[in-house]
Each structure stands twice: as C-alpha cells, then as structure tokens.
Design an enzyme around this catalytic site. Sequence first.
Site, PDB file in Angstrom:
ATOM      1  N   ASP A  57     -21.882 -24.231   2.954  1.00 55.44           N
ATOM      2  CA  ASP A  57     -21.435 -25.169   3.985  1.00 55.44           C
ATOM      3  C   ASP A  57     -20.148 -24.650   4.618  1.00 55.44           C
ATOM      4  OD1 ASP A  57     -23.544 -26.909   3.502  1.00 55.44           O
ATOM      5  OD2 ASP A  57     -22.456 -27.923   1.886  1.00 55.44           O
TER       6      ASP A  57
ATOM      7  N   HIS B 161     -26.234 -20.776   6.199  1.00 55.37           N
ATOM      8  CA  HIS B 161     -25.963 -22.212   6.111  1.00 55.37           C
ATOM      9  C   HIS B 161     -26.854 -22.911   5.088  1.00 55.37           C
ATOM     10  CE1 HIS B 161     -23.836 -25.674   7.295  1.00 55.37           C
ATOM     11  NE2 HIS B 161     -23.615 -25.344   8.547  1.00 55.37           N
TER      12      HIS B 161
ATOM     13  N   ARG C 219       0.836  -1.209   0.000  1.00 56.94           N
ATOM     14  CA  ARG C 219       0.000   0.000   0.000  1.00 56.94           C
ATOM     15  C   ARG C 219       0.867   1.254   0.000  1.00 56.94           C
ATOM     16  NH1 ARG C 219      -2.010   3.230   4.350  1.00 56.94           N
ATOM     17  NH2 ARG C 219      -3.829   4.455   3.700  1.00 56.94           N
TER      18      ARG C 219
ATOM     19  N   SER D 272     -18.083  -5.182   5.481  1.00 57.10           N
ATOM     20  CA  SER D 272     -18.306  -4.203   6.551  1.00 57.10           C
ATOM     21  C   SER D 272     -17.015  -4.051   7.341  1.00 57.10           C
ATOM     22  CB  SER D 272     -19.446  -4.659   7.468  1.00 57.10           C
ATOM     23  OG  SER D 272     -19.642  -3.724   8.509  1.00 57.10           O
ATOM     24  N   ASN D 273     -16.527  -2.827   7.465  1.00 59.19           N
ATOM     25  CA  ASN D 273     -15.225  -2.575   8.103  1.00 59.19           C
ATOM     26  C   ASN D 273     -15.397  -1.618   9.277  1.00 59.19           C
ATOM     27  OD1 ASN D 273     -12.561  -1.947   8.771  1.00 59.19           O
ATOM     28  ND2 ASN D 273     -11.878  -1.912   6.644  1.00 59.19           N
TER      29      ASN D 273
ATOM     30  N   GLY E 118     -11.710  -6.232  10.783  1.00 57.61           N
ATOM     31  CA  GLY E 118     -11.279  -5.577  12.010  1.00 57.61           C
ATOM     32  C   GLY E 118     -10.067  -4.679  11.801  1.00 57.61           C
TER      33      GLY E 118
ATOM     34  N   SER F  94      -6.711   2.467   0.181  1.00 57.36           N
ATOM     35  CA  SER F  94      -6.812   2.111   1.604  1.00 57.36           C
ATOM     36  C   SER F  94      -6.721   0.603   1.763  1.00 57.36           C
ATOM     37  CB  SER F  94      -8.149   2.609   2.171  1.00 57.36           C
ATOM     38  OG  SER F  94      -9.223   1.861   1.625  1.00 57.36           O
TER      39      SER F  94
END
Length: 549
Positions: A526, A522, A367, A470-471, A495, A379
């Site tokens: 699987d 599910h 980066r 989603s961050n 995260g 980013s």
Amino acid sequence: MATIITMPRLSDTMTEGTVATWLKKVGDKISEGDILAEIETDKATMEFESFNEGTLLHIGIPAGETAPVDSLLAIIGNEGEDISALLAGGAAPAAEAPKTEAAPAAETKTETAAPAKAATELPKGVVVVTMPRLSDTMTEGTVATWLKKVGDAVAEGDILAEIETDKATMEFESFNAGTLLYIGIQEGNTAPVDSLLAIIGPAGTDVSGISANYTAGGAVSAPATEETKAAPAAEKATETVAETSNGGRILASPLAKKIASDKGISLNQVKGSGENGRIVKSDIENFTPAAQTPAAATATTTSAAKPQEAAPAAPKVFVPAGEVFTEEIKNSQMRKIIAKRLAESLFTAPHYNLVIEVSMDEAMGARATINTVPDTKVSFNDMVIKACALALKKHPKINSQWKEDAIIINHHVNIGVAVAVEDGLVVPVLKFTDAMSLSQIGASVRDLAGRAKNKKLGPQEMEGSTFTVSNLGMFGITEFNSIINQPNSAILSVGAIVEKPVVKNGQIVVGNTMMLSLACDHRTIDGATGAQFLQTLKQYIESPVTMLA
C-alpha cells in the site's frame, strides 16, 4: 548405441537457447566431460559439457541458430553407426511393418483427392493476377482505370491498370506476357488485397472455371450500383483527360497529373510515351522544360495581362535528397526474454511510484573517509544497497511477492543489482545482503558486474532476489521509474547526485541531493507502507553512521 542430446534447460526461465559456438564437429571423438558447445540462454552464455562418450555423429542445431528446450541438439554414438531411425524420430522401423487393411482406404482417399486437386490446377500458360499490396498499410484497393481490355495482348512491363491505394493512385504493370482473358474487378470497384484482379494466358483459353472458383470464394467485391458506377466514370474522365491550349485533348494518368501539378509542369509541354500518346509517371519525372521562344514569352506576357485567364503558379516544394536506410538486428535470447518478462510485469502488476529527495552531504563525507582505508573502495550505490537491506528488515512487506492465494513475506534479504550489458540487462543477486558490510557489498557488486558483462555468471547467481536496485546516476539521469523485476514487489530507481541551492536552518546554501523513486506492486504494498520504507531509507542514507549500529 547412439544417444540423442537435446537442448538443455540451463536456467529456470529458459524456454529456448541459441548455439553460440560448436567446439566439436561431426566425426570428433567425445569423452565424458568434454565441452560440446557454448549455448546462449536468456541470462548468459554457458559451456555445455557431454555426459556421454563416443563419436559426434550429427549436429541438429547449427551455430547461430535458436531452438526450443528439448530440441535435437546432437547425436553421439559409435563411429559409422546408422542413425537414420533417430533422425526420422523413430518412424523408420514402423515403415517396415506389414500393411494393414487400412492401407487400401488410404489409397482410395488419395485417388479421390487427385481429381479435386486437378480441378484447381491452372491450364498451361495461364496466370492469375491478384490485387497487389502497393503500400505497407494497404488492405484493399480500387481500380481507378483499366488500360487494357479483355482480348488485348499484354507484354511483360505493360501497364495493366491504375490502382488507388490508401496513399496514392499507382500504375500496376504486368509481370507476365499473354492475352488479357478476364477482368475480375471493374473500374471503380474496390476489393481486398489478393482478390482476383485479372487472368492472363494464351488467347482463346477457357478460364470460366477459374473465375467462378474465385467468385464463389467471395474474393471479388460485389458490383457497384448504377449510382456508384456513374461517379467513378465521371472521375475517370476528369482525371485522365486534360484540355490543351488549342482546345484539343491529351491523355494522362492520375499519378502523372498529380506529379505535374506538384512540379508546376504543364501537360501541354510533355510528350507521352504510353499507348496512344498517353502521359505516364516516367514522362513527368524525365521532363526537362525547353527554353521559351520570344513568341511564347510574348504570349505568356499577354496572357498574364488578362486577369480572368491568369492562373497562379503552383508552389514548388523543396524535397531534400537522401537515402532511406534501415538495419535489422536479430533479437538475442536475452533481449527476447527481457521483453517478455518486463511486458508481463508491467501488464500484470499494478505499478505506482513514490519519489523522495535525499540529502547526500553526510554520505559524501562518510564515503570519502571510508575510502581512505587501504584496499577499500565503496561507491554511493553500495551505500544505497546497504541502506535498502537494513530498511527492508524494518519493513518486510516491501520484501514480498504476490501469489493468487497468498502474499509471501521474505524475512531474508537478497538484493538484485541491475547491470547493463551489451545485449540488455541482467540482475545478479547479493545473497543475505543485510549481513554484509559496505566493503563486502562493494567487492561483490564489482565482481558480479564484471562477470555479467563477460557473460560468465551462473544461473544460480541471478536467482532468488527479493528486492532490486537500479542506478542510472552515473549517466547523469536525475530521476526515472523502473519496471518491477518480478517476482519482487518493488524496485528502487537511483538518480544522480546534483549540486544545487537548498534550505538549511532557514538559510539558502549549496547542497548535494539525490532522487530516489520506488516502484511498488499495489497488490502487495500500500502507499503508506511504501512511504514509510522510503522515510527509513532516507534516514539511513542521510546519516550513514546509523548503518553501523
């Protein structure tokens, strides 16, 4: 001719809309293409233009109000045109039609119903008092003590009875003046909230019909058995009468006794302001202990010297002073739809989560090198999105959605990027993400996120996602699990990058790692399939050069 304008459906998931602002007012001239209002949907605030010309004759939904799709939003027509028929829903012309033979039947029905209504009307001045709801969780109450009896005069503010709720025994005062004509719930009996408690009205009024109607409705609890009646009577005597130091008796309400006990106040020292000198709650709360006389102090000392007569002092509990303060915020359209969609997702799709730790040392170096190129800004989130797009091409079962009769495998990759806005969360979509470069992903995400926060995204820019990222790393969250953004089958939670000791080649060194959590449906994915996807994703992120191949 006047035209009705209804609340438009401005997105595929919109069921109701809120008028954020009216840009025209009644009486204004409207041209085709003029912006009538700004309407808040479940996804964005959008301008709504007119497809008609004329004068704005009526506004059906004021600014700030919410209404379902297809509700009457406005009426546009010729200046001065009569729109009463449109406002009445087209019923006005029907009123002028000749009366049919059914009309007399309607009149007969009205005449028959009138006496029934009259039978339930209360005589002038008569008020029905029902079992009050004295706490937020109360569903029924028990009459501990009646302080008035049938025939007694009742003034506004008089205490009628002491009612035991699920939390305390409380005094119930009258909000009406008159004579107590009827008692519906005897002492010791329990009845649901809104049952007939008493009837107050002018002296001598016959209320037998009123009480019979309530009893027939089953509102009043059945009389207690002799054994049941005996016990409350005994409790009443114990609760309301206390012995004085000289052998006399004083009257006090159960609530007053409890407060006095909590505060360590002797009822002998309190002067009652209730009927017949009865001590009530306010007497205890307003009581100020007088200074002890020498004789009283001597008596107290002598009393304390006799162990059999000494009573332990009641502990004083410290209760901090404060103010109960709450605030009610009206739910926006976006917040209501978020709540509905996420609840549907969580309770219909069997979620499970897979977590993997990824080394970020190579990604950090790559980066830094990429961002040395002029006018380029990439980013870590952009790198994760690119890696997801490539991994989804190798594992298309992750890029799927569930239907009752089939599983849809999407071979195109449209990644939704969760963006936090003031009212909640929106998910703009990067179409054909696998075909975009890192710099293109970065520029697109910045553009979509900026317009999302300003509520300027179009509905088409938030539709068609096949996978979501989603961050929360920028907030220092190291690991979390997301709810799947249906109809997607999976969502990746990213995260923060954490510097910590790691083992490399048998040596403990300082390394940078990041946790990724994949929530899967599910029904379509699987566990082994989800694990293989995360392995591929890990390889791309830990070796960014492979994303260029």
